[in-house]
Design a protein around this motif. Structure first.
Motif: not given
Length: 710
Positions: A469-474, A477-480, A517-520, A524-527
């Motif tokens: 889960l941490t691996e997926i989140e990171f 998260a990097a993308e987000g 991660a939620a943004i990635g 969550i919409d960045v707008t």
């Protein structure tokens, strides 16, 4: 072979010829085969045949069947046995069929196993031979590999000990229990057996002293007898120690004196002689009538007959004395088998009675209820399950299908979609029980979720899920983070710690990584973030009426009062938060006027507070916090001492992230001597109220030893 035949001397010459013929047949068929320890495999049927003959008293047909069974079990072809009687062929056929039963077929339930025996065998002697076979295997258990050993111990516990108990093969049951105890709890087994060995000489001396005054009296009465010491088995002693919560020395009847009277098997005569011996013993020694057990007048449901009394010897020690006849002793040792083996009698009617009794036990277990307290119980903290190929695996009690998948392979666990237990499809959260056959189903698109942590109970599964889960989140998260930073640059907006904390609060997230991660993941919409930050900037640029009001009120205070609101210059005075105690908004604080750095703000509980206040009272100024501090975060240090647990660091991080706090530094040192972690960390919090929540929750963790603010 002739040395072996000497052990079967009770059989007639014709019967010995049958045994010799069966042995030769087996020796030829098993030539070149060896056991796990390298000895010829023929040693196994030889040892099993000796148990059947000498210890249980079975007939020559049964001894011959043991050899023929091992010679034909792999081929299942009985055509070569045409030279042997139909009875022998029937027994061999039953043994061969039983040998095809795999533990997974029975789900390790004794009743199912017994039903299979009945369905596979027309002759109930088969089950007794199977028990002889198992006893020989348990006596040789050390030669087997660890996995085979564990399987055989479990089978013995769940199947063979209850069978021996139910059939009245009490000697066999006791020995199987002791071997089970030896391998399942070797430390306690060694302790008890060593204590028994150390006291053996004393017990023999006590017996000689006990019987000496009775010898002449028994001789005058014309009673033929023998006395032997009956020492409790290690398992029986351990069971009593646990039940009574006493040490070895507190077990009252570690051994007993047993009178075995030799007389004709006539009940009236037997009872009269037993009571006569009872009379002589109680006349010579003081008896404890409260501990009299009369199983002569009222035999136990399993047929056990005996008199048990407790007497005090001349040295004041209490001894248990058992009085029974030879027939009763045979029954106590061999149960149902003693019906026909007593004195070597081979009457067809007696044998038929015994066979009928055995079959009745097998076919109607409800008439022969077991007493659970008499049997070893399965381990409480572990269960044993099988893979579809029959491989035995041990896992924590309460484990689920998902736990089992991870126990096989981490990759399989991460792709697990469900399973089949005993052929029935079940979900991930289905709990397993001993004897289940478990098949894991997986899917290439399956991914773990945080809900899985509520399903598993094993540490391996939990750690692997968290790691993934941490691996997926990171990764997300990097993308987000990259996306958000790019957009913020285009929008010419800045994101500081205070605004990040507001974003986490708005979307109810615990960590900054979770936000990214939620943004990635486009949850969550960045707008929406742009809109939120714009509103915050507009609100903060407007004059703060409440703050201005507060500033005006405080201007009327004395010159000694400093209003700490986060600005560096308050009424022309510079101040800093002291690093020796790291004050946090809400702490009781005071100011100390320094020569170069203006006013240093210290906690009233600061290690330096007493020295400063006593030596420089003229440089102390009063300080208080504003009602609405402009500074959003204060850094402080914590020192945590915790037991070495695999999840301690993750759990502490989870606590911190569940509040309005963030980690700035984190250092872990292992203390091998005390088996602890020394954790030093620096965290940022908006107030001491939030800090108190963090400290309180860390203290509540089960492995936390102490928490100090430094």
């Amino acid at each position: 072979m002739e040395n072996l035949i000497a052990h079967f001397s009770k059989y007639s010459p014709e019967e010995l010829d049958i045994i010799r013929k069966a042995y030769d047949f087996a020796a030829a068929a098993l030539k070149g085969q060896t056991r796990s320890n390298g000895v010829p495999f023929i040693e196994h049927p030889v040892s099993t045949a000796l148990i059947a003959c000498e210890e249980v008293g079975l007939q020559a047909d049964c001894v011959a069947a043991v050899f023929l069974h091992e010679a034909t079990r792999t081929s299942q072809d009985l055509s070569a046995l045409s030279g042997f009687s139909k009875d022998i062929q029937t027994i061999v056929d039953g043994l061969n069929k039983i040998s095809t039963i795999k533990p997974k077929d029975t789900r390790l339930e004794a009743e199912n196993y017994k039903r299979l025996i009945v369905s596979y065998s027309k002759d109930p002697r088969v089950v007794v031979l199977k028990l002889c076979d198992r006893l020989e295997i348990m006596r040789s258990l050390e030669m087997f590999p660890k996995m085979d050993r564990e399987r055989k111990i479990l089978e013995t516990l769940m199947l063979y000990i209850p069978l021996a108990h139910q059939l009245g093969l009490y000697n066999m049951k006791s020995e199987l229990e002791d071997i089970y105890f030896k391998f399942s709890n070797p430390v306690q087994y060694r302790a008890i057996t060593n204590k028994l060995l150390a006291g053996e000489r004393d017990r023999k001396k006590m017996m000689e002293e006990f019987i000496e005054p009775l010898k002449q009296q028994l001789l005058d009465e014309g009673i033929s007898y023998k006395v032997k010491i009956r020492t409790k088995t290690a398992w029986s002693i351990w069971k009593k120690m646990q039940k009574q919560k006493v040490p070895f020395e507190g077990v009252f009847d570690v051994f007993a004196m047993r009178f075995i009277i030799d007389c004709e098997p006539d009940k009236e005569l037997e009872h009269a002689l037993c009571w006569k011996v009872f009379s002589l013993v109680t006349k010579e020694y003081e008896s404890d009538t409260r501990r009299l057990r009369d199983w002569l007048s009222n035999p136990k449901p399993n047929g056990y007959e005996c008199l048990h009394i407790t007497v005090k010897n001349n040295k004041g020690a209490y001894l248990e004395v058992q009085i029974r006849t030879k027939r009763m002793d045979e029954w106590a040792e061999n149960g149902l088998a003693s019906h026909w083996s007593y004195k070597g009698i081979k009457r067809e009617a007696t044998l038929d009675n015994w066979l009928t009794s055995v079959r009745d036990v097998l076919e109607h277990p409800e008439r022969h209820q077991l007493q659970d307290e008499d049997l070893p119980q399965p381990p409480e903290k572990e269960i044993f399950v099988f893979t579809p190929t029959g491989e035995l695996r041990k896992i924590d009690a309460g484990a689920t299908v998902l736990d089992f998948a991870f126990s096989i392979h981490s990759g399989l666990g991460l792709k697990c979609t469900g399973g089949r237990i005993n052929g029935k499809a079940v979900p991930l959260k289905e709990k397993l029980k001993t004897g289940d056959i478990v098949e894991i189903m997986s899917g290439k698109n399956q991914r773990p979720s945080s809900d899985w942590l509520n399903i598993v109970v094993t540490s391996k599964a939990r750690n692997k899920i968290r790691q993934k889960l941490t691996e997926i989140e990171f990764q997300k998260a990097a993308e987000g983070k990259e996306l958000l930073e790019r957009r913020l640059k285009n929008w010419k907006l800045e994101l500081n710690d205070e605004k990040l904390a507001d974003l986490l609060k708005k979307w109810q997230l615990k960590t900054i990584n979770a936000l990214y991660a939620a943004i990635g993941e486009e949850k969550i919409d960045v707008t929406d973030i742009k809109s939120f930050l714009t509103e915050v900037n507009e609100a903060s640029s407007a004059p703060d009426q409440e703050e201005r009001k507060s500033r005006g009120v405080n201007e009327g205070k004395s010159q000694d009062d400093i209003l700490v609101i986060g600005a560096k210059d308050v009424k022309g005075i510079d101040y800093k938060l002291a690093k020796c105690c790291n004050p946090v908004y809400g702490d009781d604080v005071f100011g100390f006027v320094t020569i170069k750095d203006g006013v240093k703000i210290h906690r009233i509980s600061c290690p330096n507070a007493t020295r400063l206040i006593e030596r420089y009272p003229y440089r102390i100024v009063k300080v208080k916090w504003s009602e609405n501090p402009k500074t959003g975060n204060f850094q402080t240090s914590l020192k945590v001492t915790a037991a070495k647990e695999a999840t301690v660091i993750n759990d502490i991080m989870d606590v911190i992230n569940s509040f309005r706090a963030s980690v700035r530094e984190f250092n872990v040192v292992e203390n091998e001597k005390h088996g602890t972690y020394e954790i030093n960390m620096r965290i940022a919090v908006p107030s001491n109220l939030e800090l108190d929540k963090v400290v309180s929750q860390i203290k509540n963790l089960r492995y936390t030893i102490k928490v100090n603010r430094t």
